[in-house]
Write a protein that holds these residues in place. Structure first.
Motif, PDB file in Angstrom:
ATOM      1  N   PRO A  64       0.942  -4.978   2.992  1.00  0.00           N
ATOM      2  CA  PRO A  64      -0.519  -5.140   2.978  1.00  0.00           C
ATOM      3  C   PRO A  64      -0.999  -6.031   4.120  1.00  0.00           C
ATOM      4  O   PRO A  64      -0.236  -6.796   4.682  1.00  0.00           O
ATOM      5  N   ASP A 117       0.853  -1.187   0.000  1.00  0.00           N
ATOM      6  CA  ASP A 117       0.000   0.000   0.000  1.00  0.00           C
ATOM      7  C   ASP A 117       0.886   1.233   0.000  1.00  0.00           C
ATOM      8  O   ASP A 117       1.820   1.341   0.801  1.00  0.00           O
ATOM      9  N   HIS A 150       3.797   0.447   2.605  1.00  0.00           N
ATOM     10  CA  HIS A 150       3.332  -0.319   3.760  1.00  0.00           C
ATOM     11  C   HIS A 150       2.995  -1.743   3.347  1.00  0.00           C
ATOM     12  O   HIS A 150       2.365  -1.968   2.312  1.00  0.00           O
ATOM     13  N   GLU A 152      -9.933   1.168  -7.060  1.00  0.00           N
ATOM     14  CA  GLU A 152     -10.423   1.313  -5.690  1.00  0.00           C
ATOM     15  C   GLU A 152      -9.655   2.423  -4.976  1.00  0.00           C
ATOM     16  O   GLU A 152      -8.505   2.719  -5.326  1.00  0.00           O
ATOM     17  N   LYS A 153     -10.290   3.015  -3.987  1.00  0.00           N
ATOM     18  CA  LYS A 153      -9.597   4.004  -3.161  1.00  0.00           C
ATOM     19  C   LYS A 153      -8.389   3.365  -2.491  1.00  0.00           C
ATOM     20  O   LYS A 153      -8.487   2.261  -1.952  1.00  0.00           O
ATOM     21  N   GLY A 154      -7.239   4.047  -2.559  1.00  0.00           N
ATOM     22  CA  GLY A 154      -6.064   3.542  -1.870  1.00  0.00           C
ATOM     23  C   GLY A 154      -6.273   3.554  -0.357  1.00  0.00           C
ATOM     24  O   GLY A 154      -7.057   4.347   0.170  1.00  0.00           O
ATOM     25  N   LYS A 155      -5.554   2.683   0.331  1.00  0.00           N
ATOM     26  CA  LYS A 155      -5.674   2.634   1.792  1.00  0.00           C
ATOM     27  C   LYS A 155      -5.316   3.984   2.402  1.00  0.00           C
ATOM     28  O   LYS A 155      -5.940   4.435   3.368  1.00  0.00           O
ATOM     29  N   TYR A 156      -4.309   4.630   1.853  1.00  0.00           N
ATOM     30  CA  TYR A 156      -3.910   5.980   2.280  1.00  0.00           C
ATOM     31  C   TYR A 156      -4.404   6.940   1.189  1.00  0.00           C
ATOM     32  O   TYR A 156      -3.656   7.328   0.300  1.00  0.00           O
ATOM     33  N   GLU A 162       1.688   5.174   0.581  1.00  0.00           N
ATOM     34  CA  GLU A 162       1.342   6.422   1.263  1.00  0.00           C
ATOM     35  C   GLU A 162       2.184   7.512   0.601  1.00  0.00           C
ATOM     36  O   GLU A 162       3.403   7.520   0.716  1.00  0.00           O
TER      37      GLU A 162
END
Length: 376
Positions: free
Chosen positions: A376, A37, A374, A307-311, A39
């Motif tokens: 996953p 992921d 990061h 999809e929306k990224g985690k950050y 950031e």
């Protein structure tokens, strides 16, 4: 009849489970690992990392490194004294620097006005430039129209003829110094179906080369479902081609959408890194009648479904300069990532402020960028 129960030793059972898991995770004999992921963080801007002009409105720079070792920026510009007339008077210029952060010096007009006999004869805008193979490809929005000036400085309006004639083009060259060969037709035109998402106009392309060598494009488009001349909704679509010059196959489902919103995003920049397709996108969110702009991050396994990224959040419109001062910009958009040796180095953005007379002063900035990866 007697039945027998076979007892499998625990070590054998665990080994079989491990082998099964390993086999399911393989691709072409390699164990497939989950992509990290991202950031995305923006750094402080040096004073020389702002590209502006006293006589021209500057917008939307994109960067590529040439074989000459220089950094070549393609950017939009038009006369400042006629107002915010980007849609009918923009041209794509070419500037160079010895650093991706500038300072940049204008060299020449890369894609000039070439007359209304051409589909892109009146305006070239929102460039995004790439080296693919041994060639350089400059994707852009082009249009034609009556060239009528409808704005004055401080009182922006839009020429709807030019706005609705927007199409996506690509020019090809052996060097970022040109000359650029433009195509006789758009590389991505509108759909013939009046109910299609892209029935009215296509614009703001971003491309990247896929793992299999094909060319992925994400683009902005407007349909005809809502009243003209504005039309709508404003969405983003995906198209894929075998060649950088097309033809592109369009996919039917919009991306970067939010339920109930007719214009949720624009200005995507896409790239592939560490096992996923990534995108930095301008988010447009409404709070009552107020529009709130920010830069956000999406990712995708296949480049088609995003999809929306985690950050998710990258930045609002506030930038920090090297001396520690900050500026709350009216716009911070048209994100264009510059990568060197496979890693992101800088994010180029269009920016502007508005003075006491409501006159817009625009420029480009080159922001240092870093990515924290990061697990996953």
């Amino acid at each position: 009849m007697d039945s027998k129960i076979t007892i499998i030793p625990i070590k054998v059972l665990m080994g079989a489970i491990i082998l099964l898991a390993y086999g399911c995770g393989q691709s072409d004999g390699k164990l497939k690992q989950k992509a990290p992921d991202f950031e995305i963080k923006l750094g402080k801007i040096a004073a020389h990392s702002s590209f502006s002009s006293d006589t021209a409105s500057i917008w939307g720079g994109s960067l590529v490194k040439g074989e000459d070792g220089l950094y070549h920026m393609m950017y939009s510009f038009w006369p400042k004294n006629i107002g915010w007339e980007w849609v009918n008077y923009s041209q794509i210029g070419h500037a160079v620097s010895e650093s991706p952060f500038g300072p940049f010096e204008h060299r020449e007009v890369a894609l000039p006005d070439r007359g209304e006999n051409y589909w892109d004869g009146s305006c070239t805008h929102n460039p995004t430039v790439y080296k693919i193979g041994e060639k350089y490809y400059l994707y852009y929005m082009g249009n034609k129209g009556d060239k009528e000036i409808v704005s004055t400085p401080g009182k922006p309006k839009i020429n709807w003829v030019h706005r609705n004639n927007q199409r996506i083009g690509v020019a090809v060259a052996d060097s970022p110094n040109g000359p650029w060969k433009r195509l006789d037709q758009p590389v991505l035109d509108i759909a013939s179906d009046s109910t299609a998402h892209d029935a009215l106009m296509t614009s703001n392309p971003s491309v990247c080369q896929m793992e299999d060598g094909r060319i992925l494009m994400v683009y902005k488009t407007v349909g005809k479902k809502e009243p003209l001349p504005g039309g709508g909704p404003v969405v983003h679509m995906v198209a894929i081609a075998d060649s950088p010059t097309g033809p592109f196959k369009k996919y039917p489902d919009p991306v970067f959408t939010f339920e109930g919103e007719r214009f949720p995003a624009e200005d995507p920049y896409i790239w592939f890194q560490d096992g996923k397709y990534r995108a930095i996108v301008k988010r447009i969110k409404f709070k009552g009648s107020e529009r709130l702009f920010s830069l956000v991050h999406y990712d995708s396994e296949d480049g088609i479904k995003w999809e929306k990224g985690k950050y998710f959040e990258v930045s609002d419109r506030t930038v920090t300069w090297e001396d520690g001062s900050t500026t709350k910009l009216d716009h911070l958009e048209r994100p264009q990532l510059f990568m060197e040796k496979g890693e992101p180095v800088a994010l180029l953005c269009a920016a502007d402020t508005i003075d006491a007379n409501n006159v817009r002063h625009s420029f480009n900035v080159q922001l240092p960028l870093s990515i924290v990866k990061h697990a996953p």
